[in-house]
Write an enzyme that holds these catalytic residues in place. Structure first.
Site, short mmCIF file in Angstrom:
data_model
loop_
_atom_site.label_atom_id
_atom_site.label_comp_id
_atom_site.label_asym_id
_atom_site.label_seq_id
_atom_site.Cartn_x
_atom_site.Cartn_y
_atom_site.Cartn_z
N PHE A 115 -67.68 -17.79 63.42
CA PHE A 115 -68.88 -18.61 63.56
C PHE A 115 -69.29 -18.63 65.02
CE2 PHE A 115 -71.46 -21.48 61.07
CZ PHE A 115 -71.15 -21.05 59.79
N GLN A 235 -80.71 -29.97 68.21
CA GLN A 235 -80.46 -28.54 67.98
C GLN A 235 -81.43 -27.91 66.99
OE1 GLN A 235 -76.79 -27.07 65.69
NE2 GLN A 235 -76.42 -26.44 67.80
N HIS A 237 -81.74 -24.73 64.68
CA HIS A 237 -80.95 -23.65 64.12
C HIS A 237 -81.79 -22.39 64.15
CE1 HIS A 237 -78.66 -21.23 61.33
NE2 HIS A 237 -77.70 -22.13 61.30
N LEU A 247 -82.36 -23.50 55.52
CA LEU A 247 -81.44 -22.78 56.37
C LEU A 247 -80.86 -21.53 55.74
CD1 LEU A 247 -80.62 -23.89 59.04
CD2 LEU A 247 -78.43 -24.43 58.03
N GLU A 250 -75.45 -19.54 59.34
CA GLU A 250 -74.92 -18.66 60.36
C GLU A 250 -73.85 -17.74 59.78
OE1 GLU A 250 -74.45 -21.01 63.84
OE2 GLU A 250 -72.75 -19.82 64.48
N ARG A 281 -76.09 -21.53 69.18
CA ARG A 281 -77.38 -21.66 68.52
C ARG A 281 -78.55 -21.82 69.47
NH1 ARG A 281 -75.32 -25.41 63.59
NH2 ARG A 281 -74.36 -23.66 62.54
N HIS A 351 -82.53 -28.96 63.26
CA HIS A 351 -81.33 -28.94 62.44
C HIS A 351 -80.37 -30.10 62.68
CE1 HIS A 351 -78.24 -27.24 60.00
NE2 HIS A 351 -77.42 -27.02 61.02
N ARG A 393 -74.30 -28.38 69.77
CA ARG A 393 -73.14 -28.37 68.87
C ARG A 393 -72.82 -26.95 68.41
NH1 ARG A 393 -72.54 -28.25 63.09
NH2 ARG A 393 -74.79 -28.34 62.80
C1 FAD Z 1 -78.63 -27.10 55.72
C2 FAD Z 1 -77.50 -27.59 56.58
C3 FAD Z 1 -76.33 -26.84 56.70
C4 FAD Z 1 -75.28 -27.30 57.49
N1 FAD Z 1 -74.13 -26.55 57.57
C5 FAD Z 1 -73.09 -27.03 58.30
C6 FAD Z 1 -71.85 -26.31 58.34
O1 FAD Z 1 -71.69 -25.25 57.73
N2 FAD Z 1 -70.84 -26.80 59.07
C7 FAD Z 1 -70.95 -27.97 59.76
O2 FAD Z 1 -69.98 -28.38 60.39
N3 FAD Z 1 -72.12 -28.68 59.72
C8 FAD Z 1 -73.17 -28.24 59.01
N4 FAD Z 1 -74.35 -28.96 58.97
C9 FAD Z 1 -74.41 -30.27 59.62
C10 FAD Z 1 -73.70 -31.31 58.77
O3 FAD Z 1 -73.83 -30.99 57.42
C11 FAD Z 1 -74.26 -32.70 58.96
O4 FAD Z 1 -74.33 -32.98 60.30
C12 FAD Z 1 -73.35 -33.72 58.31
O5 FAD Z 1 -73.14 -33.39 56.97
C13 FAD Z 1 -73.85 -35.12 58.41
O6 FAD Z 1 -72.97 -35.94 57.69
P1 FAD Z 1 -73.04 -37.51 57.75
O7 FAD Z 1 -71.88 -38.02 56.97
O8 FAD Z 1 -73.14 -37.94 59.15
O9 FAD Z 1 -74.40 -37.87 57.06
P2 FAD Z 1 -75.08 -37.44 55.66
O10 FAD Z 1 -74.22 -36.55 54.85
O11 FAD Z 1 -76.45 -37.01 55.98
O12 FAD Z 1 -75.12 -38.79 54.89
C14 FAD Z 1 -75.93 -39.85 55.30
C15 FAD Z 1 -75.70 -40.97 54.34
O13 FAD Z 1 -76.32 -42.13 54.83
C16 FAD Z 1 -77.04 -42.74 53.79
N5 FAD Z 1 -78.12 -43.51 54.40
C17 FAD Z 1 -79.03 -43.08 55.30
N6 FAD Z 1 -79.84 -44.08 55.65
C18 FAD Z 1 -79.43 -45.17 54.96
C19 FAD Z 1 -79.85 -46.53 54.88
N7 FAD Z 1 -80.90 -46.97 55.57
N8 FAD Z 1 -79.21 -47.36 54.07
C20 FAD Z 1 -78.15 -46.92 53.33
N9 FAD Z 1 -77.70 -45.67 53.37
C21 FAD Z 1 -78.33 -44.81 54.18
C22 FAD Z 1 -77.48 -41.63 52.90
O14 FAD Z 1 -77.69 -42.10 51.59
C23 FAD Z 1 -76.27 -40.72 52.96
O15 FAD Z 1 -75.32 -41.13 52.02
C24 FAD Z 1 -75.41 -28.51 58.19
C25 FAD Z 1 -76.58 -29.26 58.07
C26 FAD Z 1 -77.62 -28.80 57.29
C27 FAD Z 1 -78.89 -29.59 57.24
#
Ligand code: FAD
Ligand code: FES
Lengths: 578, 251
Positions: A115, A235, A237, A247, A250, A281, A351, A393
């Site tokens: 990666f 960032q 992507h 997306l 990568e 990135r 991203h 990142r």
């Molecule tokens: C398409 C894509 C591919 C990616 N691929 C990778 C990868 O291969 N490897 C990697 O390391 N990272 C990757 N990332 C980044 C990574 O997936 C995210 O940064 C990470 O999953 C975020 O996780 P989180 O737990 O912080 O939030 P999220 O998984 O976004 O969860 C947020 C949570 O908060 C809740 N929420 C939000 N606002 C409120 C509110 N007001 N009240 C109550 N609940 C709320 C939502 O319901 C949800 O449950 C990728 C991102 C994207 C977009």
């Protein structure tokens, strides 16, 4: 309605669920989420989760930490990066023990792949460090953690949207929430609250983020006097599907995919001779935009939406089907092309937020340069800023961040709530939220939010996007301010109380506007180029003046800026070349 | 750019207690490059401009990952294209002059919440009944990497691809949730980590499935045909095997 818990976790993505898993082992825990847990955006992560297991070639946590620091253009807090990469290894084994089906080597061990920005021996060449479950790694993590939380009898409140946080006398007392199904307002009183609300890519026009990624956690905190750290580092992507922003992982380049301009040239040879298409990135995204601006995009019209090709035709059907099945499907679905026969048209897409709610390595929210803490308030995941991603990142480090710091925060909470005073419901805690919602619903004549959303997203994309300069960003700040005052007049069309998705979207728009303002102001003031923050008028990194984290305080319509030191206790900052 | 004109007949229902019915809308000049949900966005903009209430539908990622979206389009879950979630369906699948009948996923176990939104929490409760692995983690590092053959890992992964959209239930003439439950049971049942509770897990999840009011499989295979992730009904067979072992020897 008032609820009492020891621990309230806001958000059920990877970070929230891991924290809930740890906290629930020793405290009465509720998870509030505006989505059903398994629909959280963590499920979209395709590429993998990095850990120096050394399963397929030699690797070490120290190399991983160094890559993280260098990738983040030295704005990373270095001890935190060491914690991230050392705890990575056990974190991956824990996930696999809990039933996560990782891809395997022929010998049955967890397979690893390359990666961007991950190298062996401090930058010598690419290393295989990303553990993956086909291109559904995030989906699998989410499923596994959700199952484990259920086992621990966590109380889930699905489709509950947090709109405010209650802070009194330097400690956090709970949150104010709207229930989608009924429109009812709830107060959750708690000893500890953790925000894990994910990213806010929806401030930009073209983004890989889902509709729910509206930065509610950071916005709610900002309105209660908590600073936001390093918001200017966002960032892009490099490879979003042209026009849609969806997306293309990568991992396609990790498996050998190549970026080409209109002459078919592998242009990354010019920008990053060692890592080529797998450079970090920010570098790849800028390289693409530079090609496009030079008329080397596929159309060659130099417009911001021109694109380049991601060529995977030489990888063969077997590799594509076995290792990247979703990606092939995406191309067929969205573009009507097969990546075996034709190159994929791509352009950079918004991203990942490196910045967010400032925390220490236990997930505790810190509110100033001295490291003052708000008792009982925590943050983890993309909405938090530890900071392990600095100015940029590395791929696969985000899932890792969720798991490592989600877990650490959960463990700290479990300890903290043992001796913390019982939660006290606070009278009138919902006053502010009520006033806001009553206004949106009062049935008066007012514009709908759609136009404001669109203008905000276009402004941020064009003026606070990949390339930035003072003139553009000053205009952006004024425009966002103007949109924020127009927001005061918007009204909801549907004034019913049940499943009023319209209302909740307007609340989210308020959050996005506040975060756009903070982002634009932070970016305008940082007069250097570092990582994802690239200034045309200040093209060099300037460690003498700017090797420091931004802390932005939203005070009404003003943003006040302060700065705090970066931990560079292990590696001396060096120029960043690949 | 090719554009088409459409007649939409959409199920409108204020909430679960209210009576619902079809409303007809005309849409002109819809680009065939649009996704189905973008087409609904256009409709909603039109409705908002007319001061009417927009059509409520579930969506989030719009890239076939989160499992939020879903509706019956002309009687087919997620519409006429195979291996697609509704958000991945594109308007090139339709012709100018077509009439599209758009309804929520219907099932006894999925109460309608509003318009096209249904309550699929019954599926979550099936997981809650036992869809997990109980293990202790955090021991010595190397011993924790349980060797698993790549074939087994791949089979487990195929079942784990389920996004919980509910299309299998909506397309089953009996309202069965067997494909969903089978996929979840298969994923864990195939892996060494999932062995200790394998039979009890199947028994508990199948029991919950009945309690939620889902029906039974009569081998119509509609679920497999409409599953956006291509999950095979072989997982139903695996579930049945674990279930019968569980009820014969369990507890
Ligand atoms: C398409 C894509 C591919 C990616 N691929 C990778 C990868 O291969 N490897 C990697 O390391 N990272 C990757 N990332 C980044 C990574 O997936 C995210 O940064 C990470 O999953 C975020 O996780 P989180 O737990 O912080 O939030 P999220 O998984 O976004 O969860 C947020 C949570 O908060 C809740 N929420 C939000 N606002 C409120 C509110 N007001 N009240 C109550 N609940 C709320 C939502 O319901 C949800 O449950 C990728 C991102 C994207 C977009
Ligand atoms: S909106 Fe996420 S699967 Fe369709």
């Amino acid at each position: 309605m008032i609820h009492n818990f020891d621990t309230v976790i806001v958000g059920s993505g990877g970070a929230g669920l891991y924290a809930a898993l740890e906290a629930s082992a020793r405290s009465k825990t509720a998870v509030l989420s505006k989505l059903y847990p398994i629909r959280s955006h963590t499920g979209a992560a395709q590429g993998g989760i990095s850990a120096a297991l050394g399963n397929v070639e030699e690797d070490s946590a120290q190399w991983h930490a160094f890559d993280t620091v260098k990738g983040g253009d030295y704005l990373v807090d270095q001890q935190a990066a060491m914690i991230l990469t050392e705890e990575a290894i056990q974190a991956v084994y824990d996930l696999e023990n809990r039933g996560l089906p990782f891809n395997r080597t022929p010998e049955g061990r967890i397979d690893q792949r390359r990666f961007g920005g991950h190298t062996r021996n401090f930058g010598e060449g690419p290393v295989r460090r990303a553990c993956y479950a086909a291109d559904r790694t995030g989906h699998m993590i989410l499923q596994t953690l959700y199952q484990q939380c259920i086992k621990n009898e966590v109380s889930f409140f699905d489709e509950f949207q947090v709109v405010d946080v209650i802070i009194e006398d330097g400690s956090c007392r709970g949150v104010v929430v709207v229930e989608l199904a009924t429109g009812e307002m709830h107060i959750f009183a708690a000893k500890a609250v953790l925000f894990a609300t994910g990213g806010f890519g929806r401030i930009f026009k073209i983004t890989s983020n889902a509709y729910a990624n509206t930065g509610d956690g950071p916005a709610v905190c900002a309105r209660r006097g908590i600073p936001l750290e390093d918001m200017e580092f966002y960032q892009f992507h490099p490879t979003g599907i042209m026009g849609l922003g969806i997306l293309i992982s990568e991992a396609v380049r990790g498996e050998g995919g190549i970026l080409r301009n209109r002459d078919g040239e592998r242009f990354m040879e010019r920008y990053s001779p060692t890592l080529l298409d797998l450079a970090p990135r920010d570098i790849v995204a800028r390289s693409i935009l530079t090609e496009v601006r030079a008329g080397q995009g596929i159309r060659g019209d130099r417009r911001i939406d021109d694109y380049v090709h991601l060529d995977a035709t030489h990888l063969g059907k077997e590799v594509l089907d076995a290792k990247l099945p979703d990606i092939s499907g995406f191309c067929r679905t969205y573009l009507g092309i097969d990546p075996i026969d034709a190159p994929i048209p791509v352009l950079p897409t918004a991203h990942y937020a490196m910045g967010g709610i400032p925390t220490d390595v236990h997930g505790r929210v810190v509110i100033d340069r001295e490291g003052t803490i708000i008792d009982g308030l925590y943050a983890a995941g993309e909405c938090a800023c530890v900071s392990v991603h600095g100015a940029n990142r590395l791929g696969t480090n985000s899932l890792l961040d969720l798991i490592v710091f989600g877990r650490r925060a959960g463990q700290h909470i479990a300890e903290y709530v043992k001796d913390a005073p019982a939660p006290r419901p606070v009278a009138d805690a919902d006053e502010f939220a009520r006033a806001w919602i009553d206004r949106l619903l009062d049935g008066a004549d007012g514009p709908h939010g759609g136009a404001i959303t669109d203008e905000m997203q276009v402004t941020m994309m064009e003026k606070v996007g990949i390339y930035r300069n003072k003139a553009d960003m000053s205009v952006a700040v004024d425009q966002i301010q103007e949109l924020r005052s127009r927001y005061q007049t918007v009204r909801v069309q549907d004034t019913g109380s049940r499943f009023n998705t319209d209302l909740l979207e307007l609340i989210e728009l308020g959050n996005l506007l506040d975060l756009s303002l903070v982002t634009a102001v932070s970016a305008l003031h940082r007069e250097e180029s570092r990582g994802a923050h690239s200034r045309e008028d200040f093209p060099e990194r300037d460690d003498d003046t700017w090797l420091k984290h931004t802390l932005a305080y939203l005070e009404g319509d003003e943003v006040r800026l302060d700065y705090k030191a970066v931990d560079t206790s292990i590696w001396e900052p060096k120029p960043r070349t690949y | 750019m090719k554009t088409i004109d459409l007649t939409l007949k959409i199920w409108r229902q204020k909430n679960n207690d209210a009576l619902g019915g079809f409303e007809t809308y005309l849409l002109r000049d819809i680009s065939t490059d649009m996704s189905f949900l973008e087409m609904l966005d256009v409709l909603n903009e039109q409705l908002t401009a007319e001061g009417k209430i927009p059509v409520a539908f579930d969506h989030d990622c719009r890239e076939g990952i989160c499992g939020s979206c879903g509706a019956m389009v002309n009687g087919i879950a997620h519409g006429p294209v195979k291996l697609n979630n509704l958000c991945q369906l594109h308007m090139r699948a339709f012709n100018s002059g077509d009439t599209l009948v758009i309804e929520p996923f219907r099932s006894r176990a999925f109460p309608i919440r509003k318009d096209l939104m249904v309550d699929r929490s019954a599926l979550d409760r099936i997981i809650q009944a036992g869809g997990y692995v109980s293990v202790n983690t955090g021991g010595g590092v190397d011993g924790n990497a349980i060797p698993i053959s790549s074939e087994t890992a791949e089979l487990a992964m195929d079942s784990a691809a389920c996004v919980g959209c509910g299309a299998c239930v909506a397309s089953c003439p009996n309202d069965a949730a067997m494909l969903f439950t089978g996929a979840k049971i298969t994923q864990l049942g195939l892996l060494p980590q999932g062995q200790p509770e394998r039979k009890e897990r199947a028994r508990a999840m199948v029991t919950q499935m009945d309690k939620e009011g889902f029906g039974f499989c009569s081998n119509e295979r509609e679920c497999q045909a409409q599953c956006p992730k291509g999950i095979s009904i072989r997982s139903i067979a695996r579930m049945n095997r674990d279930f019968f072992r569980g009820s014969l020897f369990g507890e």
